[in-house]
Scaffold this motif. Structure first.
Motif, mmCIF file in Angstrom:
data_model
loop_
_atom_site.group_PDB
_atom_site.id
_atom_site.type_symbol
_atom_site.label_atom_id
_atom_site.label_comp_id
_atom_site.label_asym_id
_atom_site.label_seq_id
_atom_site.Cartn_x
_atom_site.Cartn_y
_atom_site.Cartn_z
ATOM 1 N N TRP A 129 -8.807 -21.427 -31.969
ATOM 2 C CA TRP A 129 -9.765 -22.528 -31.968
ATOM 3 C C TRP A 129 -9.040 -23.812 -32.328
ATOM 4 N N ALA A 130 -9.559 -24.941 -31.869
ATOM 5 C CA ALA A 130 -9.070 -26.250 -32.296
ATOM 6 C C ALA A 130 -10.118 -26.832 -33.225
ATOM 7 N N ARG A 131 -9.674 -27.379 -34.340
ATOM 8 C CA ARG A 131 -10.587 -27.976 -35.315
ATOM 9 C C ARG A 131 -10.290 -29.462 -35.365
ATOM 10 N N LEU A 132 -11.228 -30.282 -34.912
ATOM 11 C CA LEU A 132 -11.102 -31.725 -34.907
ATOM 12 C C LEU A 132 -12.012 -32.293 -35.980
ATOM 13 N N LEU A 159 -10.787 -16.837 -38.665
ATOM 14 C CA LEU A 159 -10.572 -17.579 -37.425
ATOM 15 C C LEU A 159 -9.202 -18.241 -37.433
ATOM 16 N N ARG A 160 -8.500 -18.148 -36.300
ATOM 17 C CA ARG A 160 -7.219 -18.839 -36.137
ATOM 18 C C ARG A 160 -7.516 -20.246 -35.619
ATOM 19 N N VAL A 161 -7.072 -21.258 -36.341
ATOM 20 C CA VAL A 161 -7.435 -22.640 -36.012
ATOM 21 C C VAL A 161 -6.189 -23.508 -35.898
ATOM 22 N N THR A 162 -6.174 -24.366 -34.870
ATOM 23 C CA THR A 162 -5.164 -25.405 -34.738
ATOM 24 C C THR A 162 -5.790 -26.704 -35.204
ATOM 25 N N ALA A 163 -5.161 -27.350 -36.186
ATOM 26 C CA ALA A 163 -5.714 -28.576 -36.759
ATOM 27 C C ALA A 163 -5.442 -29.770 -35.851
ATOM 28 N N ALA A 164 -6.444 -30.612 -35.687
ATOM 29 C CA ALA A 164 -6.333 -31.871 -34.946
ATOM 30 C C ALA A 164 -7.064 -32.930 -35.767
#
Length: 55
Positions: free
Chosen positions: A7-10, A28-33
């Protein structure tokens, strides 16, 4: 499976660490933005109060 997908977290940079901890706690696996990296100091004692001009 829903949880295993990345997931991307903005969100605001100010809230990012808290948000990532909450997502990780749910597995949850999250990519920070992050956004809003610049923040100015509140003006005066009441600078933290909401301002209609900021809407």
């Amino acid at each position: 499976m829903f949880i295993s997908k990345p997931w991307a977290r903005l969100t605001s940079a100010l809230h990012m660490r808290r948000a990532l901890r909450l997502f990780a706690a749910e597995g949850l696996r999250v990519t920070a933005a992050a956004t809003d990296h610049r923040m100015s100091a509140p003006a005066g004692a009441f600078g933290w109060l909401p301002d209609a001009g900021a809407l």
